[in-house]
Scaffold this active site. Structure first.
Site, mmCIF file in Angstrom:
data_model
loop_
_atom_site.group_PDB
_atom_site.id
_atom_site.type_symbol
_atom_site.label_atom_id
_atom_site.label_comp_id
_atom_site.label_asym_id
_atom_site.label_seq_id
_atom_site.Cartn_x
_atom_site.Cartn_y
_atom_site.Cartn_z
ATOM 1 C CB ILE A 78 -9.794 8.999 7.999
ATOM 2 C CG1 ILE A 78 -8.709 9.834 7.072
ATOM 3 C CG2 ILE A 78 -11.065 9.918 8.159
ATOM 4 C CD1 ILE A 78 -8.545 10.944 7.450
ATOM 5 C CE1 TYR B 228 -3.527 2.685 0.923
ATOM 6 C CE2 TYR B 228 -2.290 2.954 2.830
ATOM 7 C CZ TYR B 228 -3.208 3.428 2.061
ATOM 8 O OH TYR B 228 -3.937 4.574 2.218
#
Ligand code: NAD
Ligand code: SER
Length: 318
Positions: free
Chosen positions: A170, A140
């Site tokens: 988040i 990633y």
């Protein structure tokens, strides 16, 4: 406000769900097209099925709606990416090329979310600078470093107006996360509100940078509204909100729910978290487009508990 037609790719995800709604508030219901692999659970506005690996379908949507901006959120995140690294690379990179190529040809403005995952073991972990070593340990992270550099390349070579933020983890009440290393920080609130104990897949003192969803959406819109001349960073901006460990977020919840309990059972995600920064220097974002977070840990906990209690139908609480 200038007339814009906005396409959100990956709109059913944790961030896309909230961002698409915010964009509808800015540009109007008929000027925001949400898209994803499957239809959304709840009908919220214009929606197109789109596998962004299908460049022809993406082009058709861009032409049909006369799209002027793309928010390209579709990706495989850090933890899920490790289950099938080649597939994660394929999805994260091929999708970006499809977006960049069409954006170049049609002169679209693009938002590309990067991540603190671009950093790795050789990066300074505290107050991580804007310009520093990016040697990630996950597929990633590798895809986000490459993505940032390709965005910068398309800007330099073709003048593409592409903008990007390195989001921290988040956290929001509106949607559930989709396979990252920071997901625990959302799940913990859901368990707490439901009166259940929480088993954390990171150790008690694992400090990571985090950002409340409201701040993340506001930052994204503020960056996209900024005059292009002010944006000097075309790889991706560091962005900070708060930093905390699982023990600290648990303590913050316990101020409101004293019976809440947490235990720790670190798994493969611990090594990923240990390779990431603990805090972020976001001075470039502050200087160039006026970024300033509004939520700290305590403010976020109060807001999360308030909204989740409503969502779970708990109206009679202290
Ligand atoms: P998510 O996993 O919740 O959502 C991703 C969405 O993309 C999903 O709805 C999925 O169906 C869709 N998608 C996957 N493959 C697709 C394809 N081929 N075509 C179309 N849609 C596809 O992710 P998120 O948390 O909302 O993250 C959005 C973006 O922000 C990602 O690029 C992610 O890397 C980045 N980001 C997120 C965080 C975070 O903490 N959530 C932090 C840093 C960066
Ligand atoms: N929150 C994301 C993850 O954990 C960071 O990009 O994968």
């Amino acid at each position: 406000m200038q007339a814009e037609t906005v396409l959100v790719i990956g709109a059913n995800g944790q961030i896309g769900t909230v961002l698409a709604q915010a964009l509808r508030g800015v540009y109007g219901e008929n000027n925001v097209i949400a898209s994803d692999l499957r239809p959304p659970a709840e009908d919220q506005g214009l929606f197109e099925i789109l596998d962004v690996l299908d460049g022809a379908r993406l082009l058709d949507i861009v032409q049909r709606y006369k799209v002027s901006q793309i928010y390209h959120l579709a990706a495989i995140l850090s933890a899920k990416g490790e289950q099938d690294p080649k597939r994660a690379w394929e999805i994260n990179m091929s999708s970006l090329f499809n977006v960049l190529e069409i954006a170049k040809d049609y002169k679209l403005r693009v938002f590309f979310p990067s991540s603190i995952a671009v950093y790795g073991a050789h990066t300074p972990r505290e107050n991580t600078p804007q310009f520093t070593i990016r040697e990630p340990s996950t597929v990633y992270g590798i895809s986000k470093v490459a993505g940032e550099n390709w965005c910068n390349y398309y800007h330099l070579r073709y003048g593409l107006d592409v903008r990007s933020i390195r989001y921290p983890g988040i956290i929001g009440y509106q949607s559930l996360p989709g396979g990252g290393t920071t997901d625990y920080a959302v799940d913990i609130y859901h368990k707490a509100v439901q009166g259940q104990p929480f088993e954390c897949f990171l150790s008690a003192d694992t400090m990571l940078p985090m950002l409340y969803m409201d701040d993340a959406i506001r930052a994204t819109l503020e960056l996209m509204f900024t005059d292009p001349d002010k944006i000097q960073v075309r790889t991706s901006y560091n962005l900070a909100g708060m930093s905390f460990s699982p023990a600290e977020v648990a303590a913050s919840i316990q101020k409101h729910i004293p019976d809440f309990s947490i235990s720790y059972k670190p798994d493969f995600r611990q090594a990923i978290a240990d390779s990431w920064p603990q805090s972020i220097d976001d001075s470039k974002a502050r200087e160039e487009w006026g970024w300033k977070p509004r939520f700290d840990l305590e403010g976020m906990t109060v807001d999360m508990l308030l909204h989740l209690r409503t969502q779970y139908g708990m109206t009679n609480y202290e």
